[in-house]
Design a protein around this motif. Structure first.
Motif, mmCIF file in Angstrom:
data_model
loop_
_atom_site.group_PDB
_atom_site.id
_atom_site.type_symbol
_atom_site.label_atom_id
_atom_site.label_comp_id
_atom_site.label_asym_id
_atom_site.label_seq_id
_atom_site.Cartn_x
_atom_site.Cartn_y
_atom_site.Cartn_z
ATOM 1 N N GLN A 14 0.826 -1.156 0.019
ATOM 2 C CA GLN A 14 0.168 -0.086 -0.058
ATOM 3 C C GLN A 14 0.868 1.223 -0.033
ATOM 4 O OE1 GLN A 14 -2.730 -0.405 3.318
ATOM 5 N NE2 GLN A 14 -3.989 -1.943 2.163
ATOM 6 N N VAL A 15 0.361 2.161 -0.916
ATOM 7 C CA VAL A 15 1.227 3.588 -1.164
ATOM 8 C C VAL A 15 0.458 4.625 -1.176
ATOM 9 C CG1 VAL A 15 3.166 2.125 -2.209
ATOM 10 C CG2 VAL A 15 1.395 3.211 -3.553
ATOM 11 N N ARG A 16 1.062 5.867 -0.806
ATOM 12 C CA ARG A 16 0.185 7.012 -0.505
ATOM 13 C C ARG A 16 0.629 8.049 -1.935
ATOM 14 N NH1 ARG A 16 -1.472 9.562 4.234
ATOM 15 N NH2 ARG A 16 -3.156 7.972 4.535
ATOM 16 N N GLU A 17 1.715 7.635 -2.574
ATOM 17 C CA GLU A 17 2.195 8.358 -3.924
ATOM 18 C C GLU A 17 1.813 7.638 -5.120
ATOM 19 O OE1 GLU A 17 3.980 11.264 -3.591
ATOM 20 O OE2 GLU A 17 3.694 11.147 -1.195
ATOM 21 N N ARG A 18 1.501 8.418 -6.025
ATOM 22 C CA ARG A 18 1.219 7.933 -7.216
ATOM 23 C C ARG A 18 2.376 7.501 -8.326
ATOM 24 N NH1 ARG A 18 -3.341 7.700 -9.106
ATOM 25 N NH2 ARG A 18 -5.010 8.881 -8.135
ATOM 26 N N THR A 19 3.472 7.775 -7.802
ATOM 27 C CA THR A 19 4.913 7.160 -8.690
ATOM 28 C C THR A 19 5.580 6.493 -7.555
ATOM 29 O OG1 THR A 19 4.979 9.175 -9.901
ATOM 30 C CG2 THR A 19 7.050 7.747 -9.905
ATOM 31 N N VAL A 20 6.012 5.165 -7.779
ATOM 32 C CA VAL A 20 6.573 4.218 -6.848
ATOM 33 C C VAL A 20 7.784 3.622 -7.507
ATOM 34 C CG1 VAL A 20 4.664 3.738 -5.440
ATOM 35 C CG2 VAL A 20 5.319 2.247 -7.565
ATOM 36 N N LEU A 36 7.234 3.271 -11.357
ATOM 37 C CA LEU A 36 5.851 2.877 -11.971
ATOM 38 C C LEU A 36 4.774 4.137 -11.518
ATOM 39 C CD1 LEU A 36 6.004 -0.659 -10.664
ATOM 40 C CD2 LEU A 36 6.524 0.065 -12.750
ATOM 41 N N LYS A 37 4.066 4.553 -12.547
ATOM 42 C CA LYS A 37 3.071 5.557 -12.224
ATOM 43 C C LYS A 37 1.635 4.722 -12.288
ATOM 44 C CE LYS A 37 1.350 9.735 -13.246
ATOM 45 N NZ LYS A 37 1.418 10.890 -12.530
ATOM 46 N N ILE A 38 1.113 5.166 -11.185
ATOM 47 C CA ILE A 38 -0.252 4.576 -10.666
ATOM 48 C C ILE A 38 -1.216 5.471 -11.381
ATOM 49 C CG2 ILE A 38 -1.924 4.096 -8.913
ATOM 50 C CD1 ILE A 38 0.476 3.579 -6.891
ATOM 51 N N GLU A 39 -1.736 5.087 -12.287
ATOM 52 C CA GLU A 39 -2.731 5.830 -13.269
ATOM 53 C C GLU A 39 -4.173 5.943 -12.495
ATOM 54 O OE1 GLU A 39 -2.133 7.651 -15.871
ATOM 55 O OE2 GLU A 39 -0.277 7.137 -16.194
ATOM 56 N N ASP A 40 -4.590 4.760 -11.792
ATOM 57 C CA ASP A 40 -6.101 4.699 -11.384
ATOM 58 C C ASP A 40 -5.906 4.654 -9.777
ATOM 59 O OD1 ASP A 40 -8.663 4.653 -10.921
ATOM 60 O OD2 ASP A 40 -8.978 2.555 -11.595
ATOM 61 N N ARG A 41 -5.735 3.358 -9.385
ATOM 62 C CA ARG A 41 -5.530 2.803 -8.032
ATOM 63 C C ARG A 41 -4.387 1.814 -7.765
ATOM 64 N NH1 ARG A 41 -7.643 6.755 -4.975
ATOM 65 N NH2 ARG A 41 -7.496 5.412 -3.301
ATOM 66 N N GLU A 42 -4.078 1.117 -8.662
ATOM 67 C CA GLU A 42 -3.008 0.061 -8.664
ATOM 68 C C GLU A 42 -2.209 -0.142 -9.886
ATOM 69 O OE1 GLU A 42 -5.549 -3.773 -9.469
ATOM 70 O OE2 GLU A 42 -6.226 -2.527 -7.831
ATOM 71 N N VAL A 43 -0.989 -0.575 -9.623
ATOM 72 C CA VAL A 43 0.041 -0.900 -10.743
ATOM 73 C C VAL A 43 0.719 -2.249 -10.283
ATOM 74 C CG1 VAL A 43 1.904 0.561 -9.986
ATOM 75 C CG2 VAL A 43 1.478 0.098 -12.346
ATOM 76 N N GLU A 62 -3.601 13.179 -9.342
ATOM 77 C CA GLU A 62 -2.763 13.904 -8.409
ATOM 78 C C GLU A 62 -1.559 13.299 -8.211
ATOM 79 O OE1 GLU A 62 -3.242 14.632 -3.666
ATOM 80 O OE2 GLU A 62 -5.007 14.956 -4.748
ATOM 81 N N GLY A 63 -0.573 14.253 -8.150
ATOM 82 C CA GLY A 63 0.987 13.555 -7.938
ATOM 83 C C GLY A 63 1.797 14.025 -9.024
#
Length: 64
Positions: A14-20, A36-43, A62-63
Motif C-alpha cells: 500500500q502506497v500514498r504516492e502515485r509514482t513508486v 511505476l506510475k499509478i494511473e488509477d488505483r493500482e499498478v 494527483e501527484g
C-alpha cells in the motif's frame, strides 16, 4: 511463494504516492530499479509482480 495448488502469491504494497520505485527488494533477488506510475488505483511491477495499491485521500491524476 506458492501454495500447494501451484498458485503464486504476489506481494501487495500500500502506497500514498502515485509514482513508486521498485527494485524487487534489492540484494541478489532484486531487479533493475523501475519507476511505476499509478494511473488509477493500482499498478503491478513487470519484473517481480509486486502489486502497488494507492491508499489514502489521493484523487486520480494527483501527484507527480
Amino acid at each position: 511463494m506458492s501454495d500447494s495448488a501451484g498458485a503464486i502469491d504476489f506481494e501487495m504494497i500500500q502506497v500514498r504516492e502515485r509514482t513508486v520505485a521498485c527494485d524487487g527488494g534489492g540484494g541478489p533477488l532484486g531487479h533493475p530499479r523501475v519507476y511505476l506510475k499509478i494511473e488509477d488505483r493500482e499498478v503491478t511491477c513487470p519484473y517481480c509482480s509486486r502489486h502497488y495499491v494507492l491508499t489514502g485521500n489521493v484523487t486520480p491524476g494527483e501527484g507527480h
